[in-house]
Structures are given as structure tokens and as C-alpha cells.
Design a protein around this motif. Structure first.
Motif, PDB file in Angstrom:
ATOM      1  N   ILE A 156       0.839  -1.206   0.000  1.00 42.90           N
ATOM      2  CA  ILE A 156       0.000   0.000   0.000  1.00 42.90           C
ATOM      3  C   ILE A 156       0.872   1.254   0.000  1.00 42.90           C
ATOM      4  O   ILE A 156       0.599   2.226  -0.719  1.00 42.90           O
ATOM      5  CB  ILE A 156      -0.948  -0.004   1.230  1.00 42.90           C
ATOM      6  CG1 ILE A 156      -1.972  -1.137   1.077  1.00 42.90           C
ATOM      7  CG2 ILE A 156      -1.655   1.331   1.386  1.00 42.90           C
ATOM      8  CD1 ILE A 156      -2.771  -1.429   2.330  1.00 42.90           C
ATOM      9  N   ILE A 157       1.967   1.234   0.783  1.00 43.26           N
ATOM     10  CA  ILE A 157       2.878   2.397   0.834  1.00 43.26           C
ATOM     11  C   ILE A 157       3.524   2.615  -0.535  1.00 43.26           C
ATOM     12  O   ILE A 157       3.580   3.745  -1.046  1.00 43.26           O
ATOM     13  CB  ILE A 157       3.959   2.188   1.924  1.00 43.26           C
ATOM     14  CG1 ILE A 157       3.311   2.223   3.309  1.00 43.26           C
ATOM     15  CG2 ILE A 157       5.050   3.247   1.812  1.00 43.26           C
ATOM     16  CD1 ILE A 157       4.219   1.790   4.442  1.00 43.26           C
ATOM     17  N   LEU A 158       3.992   1.538  -1.168  1.00 43.75           N
ATOM     18  CA  LEU A 158       4.620   1.661  -2.492  1.00 43.75           C
ATOM     19  C   LEU A 158       3.619   2.148  -3.541  1.00 43.75           C
ATOM     20  O   LEU A 158       3.948   2.963  -4.397  1.00 43.75           O
ATOM     21  CB  LEU A 158       5.199   0.301  -2.923  1.00 43.75           C
ATOM     22  CG  LEU A 158       6.443  -0.155  -2.152  1.00 43.75           C
ATOM     23  CD1 LEU A 158       6.827  -1.558  -2.568  1.00 43.75           C
ATOM     24  CD2 LEU A 158       7.612   0.797  -2.402  1.00 43.75           C
ATOM     25  N   PHE A 159       2.370   1.641  -3.453  1.00 43.89           N
ATOM     26  CA  PHE A 159       1.324   2.066  -4.386  1.00 43.89           C
ATOM     27  C   PHE A 159       1.054   3.568  -4.227  1.00 43.89           C
ATOM     28  O   PHE A 159       0.905   4.295  -5.210  1.00 43.89           O
ATOM     29  CB  PHE A 159       0.045   1.261  -4.103  1.00 43.89           C
ATOM     30  CG  PHE A 159      -1.080   1.570  -5.039  1.00 43.89           C
ATOM     31  CD1 PHE A 159      -1.057   1.115  -6.351  1.00 43.89           C
ATOM     32  CD2 PHE A 159      -2.172   2.319  -4.611  1.00 43.89           C
ATOM     33  CE1 PHE A 159      -2.096   1.404  -7.217  1.00 43.89           C
ATOM     34  CE2 PHE A 159      -3.218   2.607  -5.472  1.00 43.89           C
ATOM     35  CZ  PHE A 159      -3.179   2.154  -6.780  1.00 43.89           C
ATOM     36  N   GLY A 160       1.022   4.011  -2.971  1.00 46.62           N
ATOM     37  CA  GLY A 160       0.800   5.439  -2.724  1.00 46.62           C
ATOM     38  C   GLY A 160       1.950   6.300  -3.242  1.00 46.62           C
ATOM     39  O   GLY A 160       1.733   7.340  -3.861  1.00 46.62           O
ATOM     40  N   TYR A 186       0.645   9.377  -5.509  1.00 51.43           N
ATOM     41  CA  TYR A 186       1.304  10.692  -5.405  1.00 51.43           C
ATOM     42  C   TYR A 186       1.611  11.306  -6.778  1.00 51.43           C
ATOM     43  O   TYR A 186       1.252  12.464  -7.028  1.00 51.43           O
ATOM     44  CB  TYR A 186       2.595  10.544  -4.578  1.00 51.43           C
ATOM     45  CG  TYR A 186       3.389  11.821  -4.480  1.00 51.43           C
ATOM     46  CD1 TYR A 186       2.914  12.890  -3.716  1.00 51.43           C
ATOM     47  CD2 TYR A 186       4.589  11.974  -5.165  1.00 51.43           C
ATOM     48  CE1 TYR A 186       3.626  14.076  -3.641  1.00 51.43           C
ATOM     49  CE2 TYR A 186       5.310  13.154  -5.097  1.00 51.43           C
ATOM     50  CZ  TYR A 186       4.827  14.206  -4.330  1.00 51.43           C
ATOM     51  OH  TYR A 186       5.530  15.376  -4.274  1.00 51.43           O
ATOM     52  N   PRO A 187       2.253  10.539  -7.736  1.00 53.16           N
ATOM     53  CA  PRO A 187       2.474  11.132  -9.068  1.00 53.16           C
ATOM     54  C   PRO A 187       1.172  11.493  -9.776  1.00 53.16           C
ATOM     55  O   PRO A 187       1.116  12.502 -10.488  1.00 53.16           O
ATOM     56  CB  PRO A 187       3.201  10.019  -9.830  1.00 53.16           C
ATOM     57  CG  PRO A 187       3.774   9.134  -8.795  1.00 53.16           C
ATOM     58  CD  PRO A 187       2.833   9.203  -7.637  1.00 53.16           C
ATOM     59  N   LEU A 188       0.117  10.687  -9.570  1.00 48.80           N
ATOM     60  CA  LEU A 188      -1.162  10.972 -10.231  1.00 48.80           C
ATOM     61  C   LEU A 188      -1.762  12.278  -9.723  1.00 48.80           C
ATOM     62  O   LEU A 188      -2.195  13.123 -10.529  1.00 48.80           O
ATOM     63  CB  LEU A 188      -2.140   9.804  -9.990  1.00 48.80           C
ATOM     64  CG  LEU A 188      -3.503   9.930 -10.660  1.00 48.80           C
ATOM     65  CD1 LEU A 188      -3.366   9.898 -12.183  1.00 48.80           C
ATOM     66  CD2 LEU A 188      -4.436   8.808 -10.210  1.00 48.80           C
ATOM     67  N   GLN A 202      -0.135  14.741  -8.307  1.00 50.40           N
ATOM     68  CA  GLN A 202       0.742  15.827  -8.759  1.00 50.40           C
ATOM     69  C   GLN A 202       0.445  16.161 -10.223  1.00 50.40           C
ATOM     70  O   GLN A 202       0.396  17.324 -10.623  1.00 50.40           O
ATOM     71  CB  GLN A 202       2.210  15.407  -8.619  1.00 50.40           C
ATOM     72  CG  GLN A 202       2.719  15.382  -7.201  1.00 50.40           C
ATOM     73  CD  GLN A 202       2.892  16.783  -6.637  1.00 50.40           C
ATOM     74  OE1 GLN A 202       3.564  17.620  -7.222  1.00 50.40           O
ATOM     75  NE2 GLN A 202       2.269  17.037  -5.505  1.00 50.40           N
ATOM     76  N   GLY A 203       0.250  15.109 -11.037  1.00 52.08           N
ATOM     77  CA  GLY A 203      -0.043  15.308 -12.459  1.00 52.08           C
ATOM     78  C   GLY A 203      -1.348  16.041 -12.675  1.00 52.08           C
ATOM     79  O   GLY A 203      -1.429  16.945 -13.519  1.00 52.08           O
ATOM     80  N   ILE A 204      -2.374  15.668 -11.904  1.00 45.62           N
ATOM     81  CA  ILE A 204      -3.672  16.365 -12.023  1.00 45.62           C
ATOM     82  C   ILE A 204      -3.498  17.847 -11.676  1.00 45.62           C
ATOM     83  O   ILE A 204      -4.025  18.722 -12.368  1.00 45.62           O
ATOM     84  CB  ILE A 204      -4.723  15.691 -11.104  1.00 45.62           C
ATOM     85  CG1 ILE A 204      -5.046  14.291 -11.632  1.00 45.62           C
ATOM     86  CG2 ILE A 204      -5.984  16.533 -11.025  1.00 45.62           C
ATOM     87  CD1 ILE A 204      -5.866  13.444 -10.694  1.00 45.62           C
ATOM     88  N   GLY A 205      -2.722  18.106 -10.628  1.00 42.96           N
ATOM     89  CA  GLY A 205      -2.480  19.495 -10.229  1.00 42.96           C
ATOM     90  C   GLY A 205      -1.776  20.295 -11.322  1.00 42.96           C
ATOM     91  O   GLY A 205      -2.199  21.407 -11.669  1.00 42.96           O
ATOM     92  N   ILE A 206      -0.722  19.726 -11.913  1.00 49.08           N
ATOM     93  CA  ILE A 206       0.043  20.434 -12.963  1.00 49.08           C
ATOM     94  C   ILE A 206      -0.810  20.627 -14.223  1.00 49.08           C
ATOM     95  O   ILE A 206      -0.705  21.644 -14.910  1.00 49.08           O
ATOM     96  CB  ILE A 206       1.334  19.643 -13.299  1.00 49.08           C
ATOM     97  CG1 ILE A 206       2.271  19.646 -12.099  1.00 49.08           C
ATOM     98  CG2 ILE A 206       2.058  20.258 -14.510  1.00 49.08           C
ATOM     99  CD1 ILE A 206       3.448  18.694 -12.222  1.00 49.08           C
ATOM    100  N   SER A 207      -1.677  19.631 -14.522  1.00 47.85           N
ATOM    101  CA  SER A 207      -2.499  19.724 -15.734  1.00 47.85           C
ATOM    102  C   SER A 207      -3.493  20.883 -15.672  1.00 47.85           C
ATOM    103  O   SER A 207      -4.037  21.292 -16.697  1.00 47.85           O
ATOM    104  CB  SER A 207      -3.254  18.407 -15.961  1.00 47.85           C
ATOM    105  OG  SER A 207      -4.259  18.245 -14.980  1.00 47.85           O
ATOM    106  N   LEU A 208      -3.726  21.413 -14.472  1.00 51.94           N
ATOM    107  CA  LEU A 208      -4.664  22.532 -14.321  1.00 51.94           C
ATOM    108  C   LEU A 208      -3.940  23.874 -14.273  1.00 51.94           C
ATOM    109  O   LEU A 208      -4.510  24.878 -13.862  1.00 51.94           O
ATOM    110  CB  LEU A 208      -5.486  22.342 -13.038  1.00 51.94           C
ATOM    111  CG  LEU A 208      -6.322  21.040 -12.965  1.00 51.94           C
ATOM    112  CD1 LEU A 208      -6.990  20.902 -11.614  1.00 51.94           C
ATOM    113  CD2 LEU A 208      -7.360  21.023 -14.077  1.00 51.94           C
ATOM    114  N   THR A 209      -2.674  23.882 -14.675  1.00 52.94           N
ATOM    115  CA  THR A 209      -1.892  25.129 -14.665  1.00 52.94           C
ATOM    116  C   THR A 209      -1.305  25.404 -16.052  1.00 52.94           C
ATOM    117  O   THR A 209      -1.367  24.556 -16.936  1.00 52.94           O
ATOM    118  CB  THR A 209      -0.720  25.025 -13.669  1.00 52.94           C
ATOM    119  OG1 THR A 209       0.236  24.073 -14.186  1.00 52.94           O
ATOM    120  CG2 THR A 209      -1.171  24.577 -12.289  1.00 52.94           C
TER     121      THR A 209
END
Length: 293
Positions: free
Chosen positions: A20-24, A29-31, A33-40
Motif C-alpha cells: 500500500i505504501i509503495l502504491f501510494g 502521489y504522481p497521479l 501531482q499530475g492532475i495538479g500540474i495539468s490545471l496550470t
């Protein structure tokens, strides 16, 4: 002592924690971050500004991006079914006993362990229209009429890319089907034979239902691999001629190098959705069929 005993008895509840930790760390976490960057409007250099869904709106106005989606989907529609069909047929043939079976298996599987980029460059030199190895072979067999610039023709380039991708990865699909075939109890086929069922019936009523887990793995991995295709296209056509063989993965990279970080991340999110949707539909479909089988 009681506490240690209680912890030991409940240890199984924490066995999934590392996964679960590795999946997170490597997916969630990258997903996010990616959603956040895609809105900028990020360009990778200056401070990004929030622009909402503007990048996604731009994507649907971008004719080149829409064409790349079509190319990517066409590549997957050609590649994934052929990989499964040939992988299944090879597995059926190579599950039988005959001399040299191990050598044939190794020859079919070998291309899958070599980098797609290297294999792509090898095929690039083989398929060269004037000085390529295949051109000389066809000329010597008086079949020069079949020789041509297949990679330079928009009508044939995508077909060639699909065939090379299938040739390289069919061994991987075959191995998974072979593992499934070898786990089917022989008694089931013997009982089927006693009942008078032929090869076709035993294939339909025993082999295919018993291979459902192998089918799941192969279809899902082939859909994901085909829709995210990158290396073989870069090596053989670089997306050309024009943009006729450019996949969405290559488009994302080019937008990223062009300092359109926010936009390329938005396209990556769209590619993620394009990959997840058919996988989800297939898993729902195969789940309902499992009960019927």
C-alpha cells in the motif's frame, strides 16, 4: 508478553502495508501531482498559474492531438487482438510434444527480452527501400516488385509498425498461455474424450474456460502496452511520414520538450483515461462471462 502475542496473532493484517505504501508513493502521489500540474499553465521554468480546465479544452481543439488519438487507438486495435490470437495458437502448438520444442519456444520468445528501441532500429535497417536486407532478398528472389518504401508510405507505415510489435511481443503472450495450458488437469481431457467430444469441443468447453486468468492477464497487458506504444515508433518512423504514425505518448513528449508542461500533463491524463476505460470495460465483461463458464 500478552501484547507481543496479540501483535503476532494480528500480524497478517499488516502484511499488505508495504504494498500500500509503495502504491501510494509510485502511483497515487504522481497521479495527484499530475492532475495538479495539468490545471496550470506550467512551462517547467516560471511559476505556474492556475487555469482550470483550459488545457483539456485546448486538447479537444487540437487537430494533431485528435489524429494522434486515432493513430494510437488504431495501433491498439491492430496489435492487441493479433498478439492474443497468435500467442494462443503458438501456445496450443507448443504445448504438444515434438522434437525441438524448446528451441522453437526460445526463438519465439527471444525478441521480447530485447529492448523495443534496439529492435526498432534493427528493423529500420532491414526495411530500408534501397539498401535494406529485405530489399536485397526480394531482388534475388525476383520479387523486387514487392520491395518498397513501406515506412515512408502513410498507408503502409502503421501496418508495418503493428506487425513488428506483434512479432516482438507474441512470445510473452505465448508464455502466459502456455503456463495456463500446463495447469489444466489432463484428466479433464481424458473424460472429454471418453464422452466422445472432439478437439474443437474440448477446446471450447475445457481449454478456453480454464484459461480465463491467462486471457485476463494477456488482454489487459496488451491493451496497456499497445495504447502506450512509444519506442518502436520512435525508432522506425519517428511519428512520420508527417504525423501519420505519431502516437499520443510521442506527442506528450514533444509538448513537454516544447515547454508546454501543463498541457502535456493534461494530455497524459487523457491518455491515462483512454487506457483505463477499455481495461475496465473488459474486466467487467470477463467477470460476467466467468460465471457462465
Amino acid at each position: 508478553m500478552k501484547i507481543l502475542h496479540k501483535l503476532w496473532n494480528n500480524l497478517h493484517k499488516f502484511m499488505a502495508l508495504p504494498a500500500i505504501i509503495l502504491f501510494g508513493l509510485f502511483f497515487i502521489y504522481p497521479l495527484t501531482q499530475g492532475i495538479g500540474i495539468s490545471l496550470t499553465d506550467s512551462n517547467g521554468i516560471s511559476q505556474p498559474q492556475f487555469i482550470g480546465f483550459q488545457n483539456f479544452v485546448e486538447f479537444f481543439k487540437d487537430e494533431r492531438a485528435k489524429k494522434d488519438v486515432a493513430t494510437t487507438v488504431l495501433f491498439a486495435l491492430g496489435s492487441a487482438p493479433l498478439l492474443n490470437l497468435f500467442g494462443f495458437v503458438y501456445a496450443l502448438v507448443l504445448d504438444r510434444s515434438f522434437k525441438g520444442k524448446s528451441v522453437v519456444r526460445a526463438i519465439i520468445y527471444l525478441p521480447a527480452v530485447i529492448s523495443p528501441l534496439i529492435m526498432g532500429y534493427v528493423w529500420y535497417f532491414i526495411l530500408q527501400p534501397d539498401r535494406g536486407f529485405l530489399h536485397h532478398v526480394l531482388q534475388n528472389l525476383n520479387l523486387g516488385v514487392l520491395s518498397g518504401n513501406w515506412l515512408g508510405n502513410p498507408k503502409s507505415a502503421l501496418i508495418v509498425l503493428i506487425l513488428i510489435n506483434v512479432w516482438q511481443f507474441v512470445g510473452m503472450t505465448m508464455i502466459i498461455y502456455l503456463a495456463g495450458l500446463q495447469s489444466i488437469p489432463k484428466e479433464m481431457y481424458e473424460a472429454c474424450e471418453i464422452d466422445g467430444a472432439g478437439y474443437a469441443k474440448s477446446l471450447w468447453y475445457i481449454t478456453i474456460p480454464m484459461l480465463v486468468q491467462s486471457i485476463k492477464i494477456n488482454v489487459v497487458t496488451n491493451i496497456i502496452g499497445s495504447l502506450s506504444v512509444f519506442e518502436v515508433i520512435i525508432a522506425l518512423t519517428d511519428g512520420g511520414p508527417g504525423y501519420s504514425t505519431e502516437s499520443l505518448s510521442i506527442y506528450i513528449l514533444r509538448m513537454l520538450y516544447g515547454s508546454f508542461t501543463g498541457y502535456s500533463t493534461a494530455v497524459a491524463m487523457i491518455l491515462f483515461a483512454i487506457i483505463i476505460i477499455p481495461v475496465f470495460i473488459f474486466m467487467k465483461f470477463i467477470k460476467t462471462r466467468e460465471f457462465e463458464m
